[in-house]
Write a protein that holds these residues in place. Structure first.
Motif, PDB file in Angstrom:
ATOM      1  N   TRP A 207       0.823  -1.211   0.000  1.00 28.80           N
ATOM      2  CA  TRP A 207       0.000   0.000   0.000  1.00 28.80           C
ATOM      3  C   TRP A 207       0.857   1.262   0.000  1.00 28.80           C
ATOM      4  O   TRP A 207       0.402   2.315  -0.446  1.00 28.80           O
ATOM      5  N   VAL A 208       2.056   1.176   0.551  1.00 30.05           N
ATOM      6  CA  VAL A 208       2.960   2.319   0.628  1.00 30.05           C
ATOM      7  C   VAL A 208       4.286   1.905  -0.019  1.00 30.05           C
ATOM      8  O   VAL A 208       4.812   0.828   0.287  1.00 30.05           O
ATOM      9  N   PRO A 209       4.843   2.728  -0.902  1.00 31.07           N
ATOM     10  CA  PRO A 209       6.083   2.352  -1.590  1.00 31.07           C
ATOM     11  C   PRO A 209       7.313   2.528  -0.700  1.00 31.07           C
ATOM     12  O   PRO A 209       7.230   3.067   0.407  1.00 31.07           O
ATOM     13  N   GLY A 210       8.457   2.079  -1.209  1.00 31.38           N
ATOM     14  CA  GLY A 210       9.738   2.326  -0.539  1.00 31.38           C
ATOM     15  C   GLY A 210      10.184   1.260   0.419  1.00 31.38           C
ATOM     16  O   GLY A 210      11.012   1.521   1.301  1.00 31.38           O
ATOM     17  N   LEU A 211       9.693   0.031   0.282  1.00 29.57           N
ATOM     18  CA  LEU A 211      10.042  -1.024   1.237  1.00 29.57           C
ATOM     19  C   LEU A 211      11.528  -1.345   1.225  1.00 29.57           C
ATOM     20  O   LEU A 211      12.116  -1.658   2.268  1.00 29.57           O
ATOM     21  N   THR A 212      12.163  -1.249   0.062  1.00 34.52           N
ATOM     22  CA  THR A 212      13.586  -1.605  -0.035  1.00 34.52           C
ATOM     23  C   THR A 212      14.511  -0.394   0.068  1.00 34.52           C
ATOM     24  O   THR A 212      15.736  -0.552   0.019  1.00 34.52           O
ATOM     25  N   ASN A 213      13.939   0.784   0.247  1.00 28.59           N
ATOM     26  CA  ASN A 213      14.737   2.011   0.336  1.00 28.59           C
ATOM     27  C   ASN A 213      15.014   2.320   1.813  1.00 28.59           C
ATOM     28  O   ASN A 213      14.249   3.023   2.469  1.00 28.59           O
ATOM     29  N   LEU A 214      16.135   1.781   2.314  1.00 25.72           N
ATOM     30  CA  LEU A 214      16.434   1.918   3.737  1.00 25.72           C
ATOM     31  C   LEU A 214      17.085   3.260   4.052  1.00 25.72           C
ATOM     32  O   LEU A 214      17.913   3.754   3.278  1.00 25.72           O
ATOM     33  N   ALA A 215      16.711   3.832   5.198  1.00 25.37           N
ATOM     34  CA  ALA A 215      17.355   5.060   5.657  1.00 25.37           C
ATOM     35  C   ALA A 215      18.764   4.763   6.150  1.00 25.37           C
ATOM     36  O   ALA A 215      19.700   5.531   5.919  1.00 25.37           O
ATOM     37  N   PHE A 216      18.915   3.668   6.858  1.00 23.82           N
ATOM     38  CA  PHE A 216      20.213   3.187   7.328  1.00 23.82           C
ATOM     39  C   PHE A 216      20.025   1.735   7.769  1.00 23.82           C
ATOM     40  O   PHE A 216      18.903   1.243   7.901  1.00 23.82           O
ATOM     41  N   ASP A 217      21.125   1.067   7.986  1.00 20.14           N
ATOM     42  CA  ASP A 217      21.084  -0.316   8.463  1.00 20.14           C
ATOM     43  C   ASP A 217      22.250  -0.535   9.426  1.00 20.14           C
ATOM     44  O   ASP A 217      23.397  -0.623   9.022  1.00 20.14           O
ATOM     45  N   ILE A 218      21.935  -0.566  10.724  1.00 17.00           N
ATOM     46  CA  ILE A 218      22.959  -0.759  11.751  1.00 17.00           C
ATOM     47  C   ILE A 218      22.738  -2.092  12.465  1.00 17.00           C
ATOM     48  O   ILE A 218      23.029  -2.227  13.657  1.00 17.00           O
ATOM     49  N   SER A 219      22.230  -3.073  11.706  1.00 11.30           N
ATOM     50  CA  SER A 219      21.964  -4.392  12.282  1.00 11.30           C
ATOM     51  C   SER A 219      23.234  -5.051  12.799  1.00 11.30           C
ATOM     52  O   SER A 219      23.192  -5.833  13.760  1.00 11.30           O
TER      53      SER A 219
END
Length: 280
Positions: A207-219
Motif C-alpha cells: 500500500w505504501v512504496p519504498g520497502l527496499t529504500n532503507l534510511a540506514f542499516d545498523i543491524s
C-alpha cells in the motif's frame, strides 16, 4: 516489555480513576443500592474490551499475509490517532473529570437502573476499547516471539488496579497531573514507534512504496536478537534498519506532537495532590 507495561499502567489507571469516582460518589451520598448496576456496566465494558482484543488477534490469523499486514498497519495508525487524542484530552479535561462524571451519575440515578448501567459502561468502555486496540498494535510492534509484551501489559493493568484501590482508600497520595504528563510524554514516544511499525506493515502489504529504500542499516552494530537490541525494541519499538518512509513518518509525528504536548497548558490542570480527593 516496558512500553507495554506503560500502556497497561497509563490506560488502566485512567479507567481505575473513573471507577473510583463513580463508586466513591455513590458511597458518599448514601446510594449504595446503585452500586450493583454500576458494577454490571463496568463488567460489560471489560468483557467488550477483551472480546474486541480477542477478535483482533484471532480474526486476523485467517487472512492472507498481505491482508494481515494491511489490517495491522491500518489499525496501528488508528491506534496512534486514538492514543494521541487521549493523552491531549486527559491533559486538557482532567480538572473537570470528577464534576463531569458526577453530573452524568446524578442524571442516571434519576432515570433508573438501565441508565446507571449505561453510564458506567460508556465511562469505562471507551477506555477499554482504546486500550485493547493500542495494546494489540503495540504488542505486535514489539513482539519478539515471547509472551513478555503481554506480561508487561498485564502487570501494568494490575498495577493500575492496585493504585486505583489505594486511591479509593486514601492510602496513596501522588501528583496525578505530573503523573499523566510524564506518562503521556512517554506514550507519545511509544506511539511514534507503533506508527513507524504500522507504516512498515503497509509497505509490506504494497500500500505504501519504498520497502527496499532503507534510511540506514545498523543491524551489525545493534543486532535485533541481542539483549540490547531486544531492549530497545521493547522500550522504543526501535528498528535497526528502517525505511526512509518509516523514519520520516516517525520524525514528523514525534517532534511536533511531543513538543505540543510538553508545552505549558494555558488552562491549569488540577493538581490531584490527594488521590483520595480525585476519587471522592
Amino acid at each position: 516489555m516496558f512500553s507495554n507495561y506503560l500502556i497497561g499502567l497509563r490506560e488502566g489507571l485512567e479507567a481505575s480513576l473513573v471507577v473510583c469516582i463513580l463508586i466513591a460518589y455513590l458511597v458518599k451520598t448514601g446510594r449504595r443500592e446503585a452500586l450493583k448496576p454500576i458494577w454490571t456496566g463496568i463488567a460489560i465494558a471489560v468483557a467488550l474490551a477483551l472480546g474486541f482484543g480477542f477478535a483482533l488477534e484471532f480474526g486476523s490469523q485467517e487472512l492472507t499475509f498481505q491482508a494481515q499486514e494491511a489490517l495491522g498497519g491500518s489499525l496501528s495508525i488508528l491506534a496512534v490517532g486514538l492514543v494521541t487524542w487521549m493523552v491531549f484530552w486527559m491533559r486538557r479535561t482532567a480538572r473537570h473529570l470528577k464534576s463531569e462524571l458526577h453530573g452524568r451519575l446524578d442524571a442516571a440515578l434519576a432515570m433508573g437502573t438501565g441508565a446507571l448501567v449505561a453510564t458506567a459502561f460508556l465511562a469505562v468502555g471507551r477506555e477499554g476499547l482504546e486500550t485493547a486496540l493500542f495494546v494489540w498494535a503495540s504488542v505486535h510492534a514489539a513482539s519478539d516471539g515471547t509472551p513478555r509484551p503481554l506480561i508487561g501489559v498485564a502487570l501494568g493493568i494490575a498495577t493500575a488496579v492496585l493504585l486505583g484501590w489505594l486511591f479509593y482508600r486514601g492510602a496513596l497520595r501522588i501528583n496525578l497531573a505530573k503523573f499523566f504528563t510524564w506518562t503521556g510524554g512517554m506514550l507519545v514516544v511509544v506511539a511514534a514507534g507503533v506508527l513507524a511499525y504500522g507504516v512498515h506493515d503497509l509497505q509490506e502489504a504494497g500500500w505504501v512504496p519504498g520497502l527496499t529504500n532503507l534510511a540506514f542499516d545498523i543491524s551489525d552494530t545493534i543486532p535485533p536478537d541481542s539483549w540490547y537490541g531486544t531492549l530497545l525494541k521493547g522500550v522504543l519499538n526501535f528498528q535497526p534498519d528502517p525505511t526512509v518512509v518509516q523514519l520520516t513518518v516517525w520524525l514528523l509525528y514525534l517532534v511536533p506532537v511531543l513538543t505540543l504536548f510538553l508545552l505549558p497548558s494555558r488552562v491549569p490542570v488540577r493538581t490531584a495532590g490527594t488521590a483520595a480527593g480525585a476519587a471522592k
